[in-house]
Design an enzyme around this catalytic site. Sequence first.
Site, PDB file in Angstrom:
ATOM      1  CD1 TRP A 118       1.945  -2.828 -10.542  1.00  0.00           C
ATOM      2  CD2 TRP A 118       1.339  -4.299 -12.590  1.00  0.00           C
ATOM      3  NE1 TRP A 118       1.710  -4.624 -10.659  1.00  0.00           N
ATOM      4  CE2 TRP A 118       1.213  -5.151 -11.497  1.00  0.00           C
ATOM      5  CE3 TRP A 118       2.366  -4.164 -13.748  1.00  0.00           C
ATOM      6  CZ2 TRP A 118       0.507  -6.277 -12.043  1.00  0.00           C
ATOM      7  CZ3 TRP A 118       1.909  -5.898 -14.507  1.00  0.00           C
ATOM      8  CH2 TRP A 118       1.043  -5.992 -12.906  1.00  0.00           C
ATOM      9  CG  MET A 119      -3.473   0.754 -12.308  1.00  0.00           C
ATOM     10  SD  MET A 119      -4.372   1.743 -13.030  1.00  0.00           S
ATOM     11  CE  MET A 119      -4.766   0.415 -14.140  1.00  0.00           C
ATOM     12  CG  ASN A 120      -2.135  -4.808  -9.172  1.00  0.00           C
ATOM     13  OD1 ASN A 120      -1.421  -4.157  -8.512  1.00  0.00           O
ATOM     14  ND2 ASN A 120      -2.706  -5.843  -7.784  1.00  0.00           N
ATOM     15  CG  ASP A 121      -6.677  -5.723  -6.853  1.00  0.00           C
ATOM     16  OD1 ASP A 121      -6.167  -6.134  -7.965  1.00  0.00           O
ATOM     17  OD2 ASP A 121      -6.486  -5.912  -6.229  1.00  0.00           O
TER      18      ASP A 121
ATOM     19  CD  GLN B 276      -2.795  -2.815  -4.154  1.00  0.00           C
ATOM     20  OE1 GLN B 276      -1.607  -3.910  -4.443  1.00  0.00           O
ATOM     21  NE2 GLN B 276      -3.059  -1.552  -3.232  1.00  0.00           N
TER      22      GLN B 276
ATOM     23  CD1 TRP C  32       1.609  -6.258  -7.779  1.00  0.00           C
ATOM     24  CD2 TRP C  32       3.578  -7.612  -7.158  1.00  0.00           C
ATOM     25  NE1 TRP C  32       0.800  -6.952  -6.901  1.00  0.00           N
ATOM     26  CE2 TRP C  32       2.318  -7.017  -6.120  1.00  0.00           C
ATOM     27  CE3 TRP C  32       4.745  -7.543  -6.669  1.00  0.00           C
ATOM     28  CZ2 TRP C  32       2.525  -7.634  -4.744  1.00  0.00           C
ATOM     29  CZ3 TRP C  32       5.072  -8.082  -5.259  1.00  0.00           C
ATOM     30  CH2 TRP C  32       4.018  -8.221  -4.457  1.00  0.00           C
TER      31      TRP C  32
ATOM     32  CG  PHE D 267      -0.792  -6.628  -0.581  1.00  0.00           C
ATOM     33  CD1 PHE D 267       0.104  -5.513  -1.033  1.00  0.00           C
ATOM     34  CD2 PHE D 267      -1.097  -7.950  -0.242  1.00  0.00           C
ATOM     35  CE1 PHE D 267       0.754  -6.345  -1.411  1.00  0.00           C
ATOM     36  CE2 PHE D 267      -0.506  -8.573  -1.281  1.00  0.00           C
ATOM     37  CZ  PHE D 267       0.836  -7.754  -1.621  1.00  0.00           C
ATOM     38  CB  SER D 268      -6.441  -3.988  -2.415  1.00  0.00           C
ATOM     39  OG  SER D 268      -5.775  -4.880  -4.168  1.00  0.00           O
TER      40      SER D 268
ATOM     41  CD  GLU E 149      -6.390 -12.269  -5.321  1.00  0.00           C
ATOM     42  OE1 GLU E 149      -5.277 -12.018  -4.742  1.00  0.00           O
ATOM     43  OE2 GLU E 149      -6.299 -12.140  -6.445  1.00  0.00           O
TER      44      GLU E 149
HETATM   45  C1  FRU Z   1      -5.534  -8.899  -6.621  1.00  0.00           C
HETATM   46  C2  FRU Z   1      -4.839  -8.447  -5.579  1.00  0.00           C
HETATM   47  C3  FRU Z   1      -5.009  -8.457  -4.257  1.00  0.00           C
HETATM   48  C4  FRU Z   1      -4.191  -7.463  -3.548  1.00  0.00           C
HETATM   49  C5  FRU Z   1      -3.283  -7.221  -4.723  1.00  0.00           C
HETATM   50  C6  FRU Z   1      -1.904  -7.302  -4.389  1.00  0.00           C
HETATM   51  O1  FRU Z   1      -5.237  -8.801  -7.632  1.00  0.00           O
HETATM   52  O2  FRU Z   1      -3.805 -10.147  -4.704  1.00  0.00           O
HETATM   53  O3  FRU Z   1      -5.442  -9.979  -2.966  1.00  0.00           O
HETATM   54  O4  FRU Z   1      -4.250  -6.788  -2.499  1.00  0.00           O
HETATM   55  O5  FRU Z   1      -3.591  -7.758  -5.782  1.00  0.00           O
HETATM   56  O6  FRU Z   1      -1.562  -5.984  -5.364  1.00  0.00           O
END
Ligand code: FRU
Length: 539
Positions: free
Chosen positions: A64-67, A83, A91, A123-124, A249
């Site tokens: 998994w990857m996000n920001d 992330q 997540w 977190f980010s 965010e």
């Molecule tokens: C945005 C967010 C950030 C948070 C991160 C957690 O996508 O919700 O606000 O730091 O993802 O993974």
Amino acid sequence: MNHTDCNRKIYGSGLPGLVLNIAVLLVIGYLYQGCTSTGNAKNGDTVTTSQYRPEFHFTPDSMWMNDPNGMVYYEGEYHLFYQYYPDSTVWGPMHWGHAVSKDLVHWEHLPIALYPDSLGYIFSGSAVADINNTSGFGSKNQPALVAIFTYHDIKGERAGRNDFQTQGIAYSLDKGRTWTKYENNPVLKNPGQRDFRDPKVMWHKETGTWIMTLASGDHVCFYSSPNLKEWTLESEFGKGIGAHGGVWECPDLFQLPVEGSPAEKKWVLLVSINPGGPNGGSATQYFVGDFDGHRFTNESTEIKWTDYGKDNYAGVTFSNIPESDGRRILIGWMSNWQYAQVVPTAPWRSAMTFPRVLKLAKDATGFSLQSLPVDEIQLLREKKTDVPETLITADKPLELAIPSQPYPLEVLAGFSIPASNQAYVFGIELYNDNGEKVVVGFDRQQSKFFIDRSKSGLTDFSKDFAGVHYSGIVQPASAIDFHLLIDAASVELFAMNGLVTMTEIYFPLQKLDKMKIVSIKGNVELSNGSVYKLTSDKY
Ligand code: FRU
């Protein structure tokens, strides 16, 4: 996003994480079996999850990857942290994954940079090069890279506290390869605000201080620091201003020269918001104004979005790009919290947008951001095919020959519009013989660009996925231009020289291996067009 919403983010490491992951892979496996057994895949072109692996967009190898996080340029390398949850394709406890690139198009995966610890998940956040050694972590000869991130204390959250998000720092003295967390973390405690995260730090020359922009529920806070360790609240911005359909965010604050009048400079504040985007779910708004080292003064009179597509979120810009280069480069996460965790890919989930250069344009209506792919896209160009000037009518689409490997592709197309022709709708259609298509077009009556992914293949994994999504209203013009970046499962539109941007992902059962320019209503004249085959050489 709402971190307590267990339908969307599922907490669980160790065994629960593993069980969840296996379940996710089984569901995806079943889904694909379903696809092939209905006979949808033809000519031996069996659908596999790798069909959706981007060819030139960044993805983690797996999981998994996000920001995007901590983007900083340092000694010839662009660092992209992100992330990352290494135990699942959904997540979970957040780490900072890490990759570097010398040219923004070829990436090298590096080991995980930051792991969760007793203060929480990571977190980010952002990263800076502490050239003057204000932190004392390095020396003048060996400056430290300093990462500033949010600690998310899951135990505190589960206990119903409000102060479970704090800010921490870590430093690296070996070009980001290894990181040491600061012993006195957190450097910024929580004042009792549930959402208190995503620090973006920059050096403010005029006041000689570090400025942190931090998202705090329905507004941002600006903090200052001489040394990255002690932070003082300067001001707040945003309550009742701009879009508030969801939590704020991942902010970013930077200065840009005004195009055409370079002596004039303005400050741009990016704020991602989830939900509440113009087409639903996650999106990024921006404000243009001034910042004096203490306070941001907004001059935007209407809500502005960096991208009207559904899949560009949490985008922020690189720090420390040399003045000789001078570009402000943004990368976003190419997904949307509405469905990010259920898109049909495995063993990875999510990709980043292609890096974009941001510029600031000014017209009678005020300031607008312009985004265009970084020039390094040219390093990927393999073969160019020019398309002749052609009149396109509803019964005469123009087929564009595309190579046997139908992507990655870059398409540039300019159209001229007869002034009398008021009702036209036209677009570039990516399609296959299976009836699947994605149309990127322009609708004159509405004066909006659109991406139609309603018949793009797999869509029923989320009710929020299929549909036609529109840009904001475009000023009337006699010429319309499209610049498209097309990968295995995504399209990025940069129209009107980057004043309109739309980014969307899709999952056809069979490759979209054909392309044509279609007129849905009225006639339109293609005045110039080029199609570049790009290489898939990402690593
Ligand atoms: C945005 C967010 C950030 C948070 C991160 C957690 O996508 O919700 O606000 O730091 O993802 O993974």
